[in-house]
Scaffold this active site. Sequence first.
Site, PDB file in Angstrom:
ATOM      1  N   LYS A   1      -0.396   4.862   4.566  1.00 35.43           N
ATOM      2  CA  LYS A   1      -1.321   3.938   5.238  1.00 35.43           C
ATOM      3  C   LYS A   1      -0.935   3.800   6.707  1.00 35.43           C
ATOM      4  O   LYS A   1       0.242   3.639   7.038  1.00 35.43           O
ATOM      5  CB  LYS A   1      -1.333   2.571   4.539  1.00 35.43           C
ATOM      6  CG  LYS A   1      -2.368   1.631   5.151  1.00 35.43           C
ATOM      7  CD  LYS A   1      -2.717   0.479   4.244  1.00 35.43           C
ATOM      8  CE  LYS A   1      -3.689  -0.497   4.906  1.00 35.43           C
ATOM      9  NZ  LYS A   1      -4.995   0.082   5.234  1.00 35.43           N
TER      10      LYS A   1
ATOM     11  N   HIS B   1       0.835  -1.203   0.000  1.00 34.73           N
ATOM     12  CA  HIS B   1       0.000   0.000   0.000  1.00 34.73           C
ATOM     13  C   HIS B   1       0.874   1.259   0.000  1.00 34.73           C
ATOM     14  O   HIS B   1       2.068   1.181   0.306  1.00 34.73           O
ATOM     15  CB  HIS B   1      -0.910   0.029   1.238  1.00 34.73           C
ATOM     16  CG  HIS B   1      -2.097  -0.879   1.115  1.00 34.73           C
ATOM     17  ND1 HIS B   1      -2.019  -2.228   1.395  1.00 34.73           N
ATOM     18  CD2 HIS B   1      -3.380  -0.641   0.740  1.00 34.73           C
ATOM     19  CE1 HIS B   1      -3.209  -2.779   1.192  1.00 34.73           C
ATOM     20  NE2 HIS B   1      -4.055  -1.846   0.793  1.00 34.73           N
TER      21      HIS B   1
END
Length: 276
Positions: A163, A159
């Site tokens: 995040k 990600h």
Amino acid sequence: MSNAQITVAIVGAAGRMGRRLLACAASLPQVRIVGAVDAADHRRLGDDAGRLAGLDALQVALTADLAAACAPAQVVIDFALAQGVAERMALYARLQRAVVLGTTGVDAAGSEAVRQAARVVPVVHAPNFSIGVNLLFALTARAAASLGDDYDVEVVEMHHRRKQDAPSGTAVRLIEVIEQARGTVPATARCYGRQGVTGARPRGQIGVHAVRGGDVVGDHTVIFAAEGERVELVHKASNRDTFAHGALRAALYLAGKPAGLYAMADVLGIAAEAAR
Ligand code: NAD
């Protein structure tokens, strides 16, 4: 899915997901945005939610007043952060509002608050609202059940650098799906990353790896590796609209449903297939 229009409030509206939810909702005639909420210190409070999402004005101002913003809404779509989720869920239950909760990294107290709210109002809490990932859950269950623990399983996710939680809620769900399919006791076989002299890989272990960097929206790979071959199931999200469309589909599904905790598989009608 009903054709009647539903009223929706977006919580976390100024965030990456919130803005895409506003934009995708604007293209759906069945959805009317009536509330947009963000944190009390957000610099865009008071701005029109439509403008925030790069659209024409929606005549809905971004506010930090959660109760006031949810009052005119039938369904609340919450993609704010995990902190404070228990209090938010209690408020939605008190206000009798259906909830689509996308927030990940929710702790045990937050999960309990979700279950409590679902006794009073209909709730969908999914770690991932994309159709493809929900198919990945079903395919992973099937592969894990078929291949058994002759095949070593590793779950790898990547990600974007901002995040906040790891491993991703989707990776956690993938691990649960594998454990259920194999019948192993949860958490005992999980191995979060490796370092140093680890020794040989124990049979039945599930390796979990969270990679972070750049602007990656969300990649998940489940690897089943044996002597002589491996199977990889891969999903890559290339933008956030896939999550936003799924969350809006869940909101339309929930309108008029009785209280309860629903899964995205229920919304998509793939529950039976996932269980096979
Ligand atoms: P983000 O940081 O860009 O946005 C979160 C927003 O919530 C911010 O604008 C923040 O100011 C706001 N916020 C924080 N506390 C709040 C509060 N108490 N009330 C209202 N607003 C508040 O994050 P993001 O990338 O948009 O992701 C948001 C959440 O959704 C994360 O938990 C993420 O993991 C999750 N997510 C879920 C899915 C899914 O399909 N389920 C997909 C993508 C992201």
